[in-house]
Design a protein around this motif. Sequence first.
Motif, PDB file in Angstrom:
ATOM      1  N   PRO A 107      70.739  64.976  38.560  1.00 37.58           N
ATOM      2  CA  PRO A 107      70.659  66.400  38.906  1.00 37.58           C
ATOM      3  C   PRO A 107      72.023  67.023  39.221  1.00 37.58           C
ATOM      4  O   PRO A 107      72.165  68.247  39.214  1.00 37.58           O
ATOM      5  CB  PRO A 107      69.760  66.425  40.143  1.00 37.58           C
ATOM      6  CG  PRO A 107      69.021  65.139  40.117  1.00 37.58           C
ATOM      7  CD  PRO A 107      69.886  64.143  39.417  1.00 37.58           C
ATOM      8  N   THR A 108      73.032  66.178  39.498  1.00 38.20           N
ATOM      9  CA  THR A 108      74.355  66.719  39.808  1.00 38.20           C
ATOM     10  C   THR A 108      75.298  66.673  38.606  1.00 38.20           C
ATOM     11  O   THR A 108      76.449  67.099  38.721  1.00 38.20           O
ATOM     12  CB  THR A 108      74.986  65.925  40.971  1.00 38.20           C
ATOM     13  OG1 THR A 108      74.792  64.538  40.726  1.00 38.20           O
ATOM     14  CG2 THR A 108      74.380  66.286  42.301  1.00 38.20           C
ATOM     15  N   ASP A 109      74.834  66.144  37.480  1.00 39.70           N
ATOM     16  CA  ASP A 109      75.697  66.081  36.300  1.00 39.70           C
ATOM     17  C   ASP A 109      75.666  67.396  35.530  1.00 39.70           C
ATOM     18  O   ASP A 109      74.639  68.067  35.470  1.00 39.70           O
ATOM     19  CB  ASP A 109      75.232  64.945  35.379  1.00 39.70           C
ATOM     20  CG  ASP A 109      75.642  63.587  35.902  1.00 39.70           C
ATOM     21  OD1 ASP A 109      76.731  63.503  36.501  1.00 39.70           O
ATOM     22  OD2 ASP A 109      74.873  62.622  35.748  1.00 39.70           O
ATOM     23  N   ALA A 110      76.809  67.703  34.908  1.00 39.54           N
ATOM     24  CA  ALA A 110      76.891  68.936  34.122  1.00 39.54           C
ATOM     25  C   ALA A 110      76.185  68.738  32.785  1.00 39.54           C
ATOM     26  O   ALA A 110      76.383  67.727  32.124  1.00 39.54           O
ATOM     27  CB  ALA A 110      78.351  69.298  33.894  1.00 39.54           C
ATOM     28  N   HIS A 157      80.312  68.639  40.608  1.00 40.96           N
ATOM     29  CA  HIS A 157      80.084  68.059  41.938  1.00 40.96           C
ATOM     30  C   HIS A 157      81.089  66.979  42.315  1.00 40.96           C
ATOM     31  O   HIS A 157      81.142  66.567  43.469  1.00 40.96           O
ATOM     32  CB  HIS A 157      78.672  67.453  42.007  1.00 40.96           C
ATOM     33  CG  HIS A 157      77.585  68.488  42.079  1.00 40.96           C
ATOM     34  ND1 HIS A 157      77.131  69.170  40.983  1.00 40.96           N
ATOM     35  CD2 HIS A 157      76.859  68.952  43.126  1.00 40.96           C
ATOM     36  CE1 HIS A 157      76.173  70.005  41.349  1.00 40.96           C
ATOM     37  NE2 HIS A 157      75.986  69.897  42.645  1.00 40.96           N
ATOM     38  N   THR A 206      72.658  62.453  33.154  1.00 39.80           N
ATOM     39  CA  THR A 206      71.580  63.427  33.342  1.00 39.80           C
ATOM     40  C   THR A 206      71.053  63.439  34.775  1.00 39.80           C
ATOM     41  O   THR A 206      69.924  63.829  35.033  1.00 39.80           O
ATOM     42  CB  THR A 206      70.414  63.148  32.368  1.00 39.80           C
ATOM     43  OG1 THR A 206      70.019  61.782  32.527  1.00 39.80           O
ATOM     44  CG2 THR A 206      70.811  63.394  30.930  1.00 39.80           C
ATOM     45  N   SER A 213      76.256  74.752  35.262  1.00 42.71           N
ATOM     46  CA  SER A 213      76.397  73.522  36.044  1.00 42.71           C
ATOM     47  C   SER A 213      77.573  73.682  36.996  1.00 42.71           C
ATOM     48  O   SER A 213      78.533  74.399  36.705  1.00 42.71           O
ATOM     49  CB  SER A 213      76.674  72.344  35.121  1.00 42.71           C
ATOM     50  OG  SER A 213      75.592  72.117  34.265  1.00 42.71           O
ATOM     51  N   PHE A 214      77.463  72.985  38.107  1.00 42.80           N
ATOM     52  CA  PHE A 214      78.530  72.991  39.108  1.00 42.80           C
ATOM     53  C   PHE A 214      79.179  71.615  39.058  1.00 42.80           C
ATOM     54  O   PHE A 214      78.471  70.608  38.942  1.00 42.80           O
ATOM     55  CB  PHE A 214      77.896  73.256  40.474  1.00 42.80           C
ATOM     56  CG  PHE A 214      78.861  73.299  41.628  1.00 42.80           C
ATOM     57  CD1 PHE A 214      79.800  74.309  41.736  1.00 42.80           C
ATOM     58  CD2 PHE A 214      78.812  72.332  42.632  1.00 42.80           C
ATOM     59  CE1 PHE A 214      80.666  74.367  42.811  1.00 42.80           C
ATOM     60  CE2 PHE A 214      79.678  72.381  43.709  1.00 42.80           C
ATOM     61  CZ  PHE A 214      80.603  73.397  43.795  1.00 42.80           C
TER      62      PHE A 214
END
Lengths: 399, 245
Positions: free
Chosen positions: B81-84, B158, B79, B155-156
């Motif tokens: 901020p960069t997780d899908a 990363h 969880t 989501s991106f």
Amino acid sequence: MQSTSFSRLESRYFYAFAAACAMVAGIGYLASHYMEEHGHIVTGMNNTIVWGMPHVFAIFMIVAASGVLNVASIGSVFGKAVYKARAPLSGLLCIGLLAGGLMVLMLDLGRPDRFIVAATHYNPTSVFAWNVLLYSGMFSLVAIYLWTLLEKRFNSWSKPAGLMVFAWRFILTTGTGLIFAFLVARQAYGSALLPPMFIVLSFAWGLAVFLLAQAAIYAWNRETLDPAILKRMRNLLGVFIIGALYLVAAYHLTNLYFAKQTGFERFILVDGGTYPWLFWAGYVVFGSLLPLLLIYHPSLGKTRSVVAASLLVIIGSLALLYVFIIGGQAYPLAIFPGFEASSSFGDGQIAAYKPSLPEFLLGIGGIGVALLITTVGVRVFNMLPHDAALPQGVHGETH
Amino acid sequence: MSDTNLDRRQFLGRASVALAGLAIAPGMLLYEFSQARPLGEAASGKVRWGMLIDTNQCESGCNDCVTACNEENGLSGGTAPTDAQWIRKVELKDTGSGRITSLPVMCQHCASPPCVDVCPTGASFKRADGIVLVDKHICIGCRYCMMACPYKARSFVHETLTDQLTDVPRGKGTVESCTLCVHRVDKGQETTACAEACARGGHHAILFGNLNDPDSEISKRVRAVATTQIRADLGLNTGVRYQGI
């Protein structure tokens, strides 16, 4: 040219400067390579702040690229000789800035290797896709325009070509503003005021870039710009700064009037930490009011003041874009109006963003590209403005 | 003795018929009832897949739908901020009354999806049956769809991914979101991983089905009770509806 040691070594200095620009561009490229290898995890961007530092630099360069053409437009479209003499430099700066900005945008993609897909797969409803055409059209038109200016046989065509460029750059900056204006659900964007705001901002930023480049070229060649010309251009910059301030104020005032937007405005203008600081100190005071003082104060307004004012306008523009792009995303989306929301995905929370070195270097790399194109272009095409025999008696001893 | 033998024969006979039936029936039955398309046939506009989420049944603190989605689609479950996160549980507090509501939020599968409008390459697209997807082969990773989505549903990727599932293609540098378990839908399965997990947990807060079929359970429920679309003011006509907010 004076026979100083500088002019003996001028050629070496030129190559050294060009090499330095190329190096900056190269570092930018390496930074993007690093980002591509590791993924955007090495940037400060995340699933909430999806556009970061590279976009601040890229949008500055693309907006300034359009604005810098003002000088050419005033010359070719409105027939002012002082500006006409500067049209080639204005066109060259436009190409340089556009190339730098687009390079940054392209290398920040999640899949820069697929850039060509943007040309082979085209979604006609996407303003990004329109911009692909607008940017490539801009390159072609400015190249044609420069050709009509530099090739004596085609000089008579420079007016229609200038007119085309004039119209195209308005559409181009409209397109840049629309990227944000078309975002239906974001408090910071989704306003029809954005395209005209970007156009007026482009006037100020572009002219600031032009004045800096012009001052550098004159200093390099040990020439002095006619004070009358300097005064004219500096006053124009002042008018553009005031125009930009007006539109930025109108944008925030409309938001402030809408109850649903006041939370966002409070965040940007008062209690959002970095963002209000950057807005008030960066954009308003250092990026607008101080340059206006430097321009209009009776005892100031000389070359140095104008250079300082131009630099401040550029710094202010980056501050404004940072607030607009990153602050605009940091404030949470109003998915559930009337409720306080919380989740594992950042709902209802101010998003954190800390730019990382690679994304910053990528942005600076774009500026390196713009500088390199301008430096080489000015030398190869001899773009030092020639102000001989001006009708209003405004002339400088430039050659 | 003879009686016993007869019983055994009868048992064996009946068991083999039943076994044969078990072996053949699922394919035939599913094909009959689920309107599943044969492989290679395009999705039909006659179907509109959607979900109805009953927030009254959704338990605060329960994360079954999220866990099931992560497992089904091979997401890490992180969880950061960069997780899908394709689906997330949102806790809502009414600023006036203080009433607390818990509900899952995912791609709303809009009929007029802003992400599809803004995508420069057409990688974001809507299937005829209403499912909004990203074509991972032509997504260039510009993230404009993430800027345009009113629901923060996308989501991106990363980081480099490992151990992906064959049914759920993903890729570093591209954008992704809830697929409404399209791999299940295309096999004729009648439920999504989240809806299944929610039912298994005894909540039955998520109902998946065909909004265009007047006889489907979801259509009947949408007709019978008051439902809302999140940000209905945007006029996007979402495929995911909520009850109780």
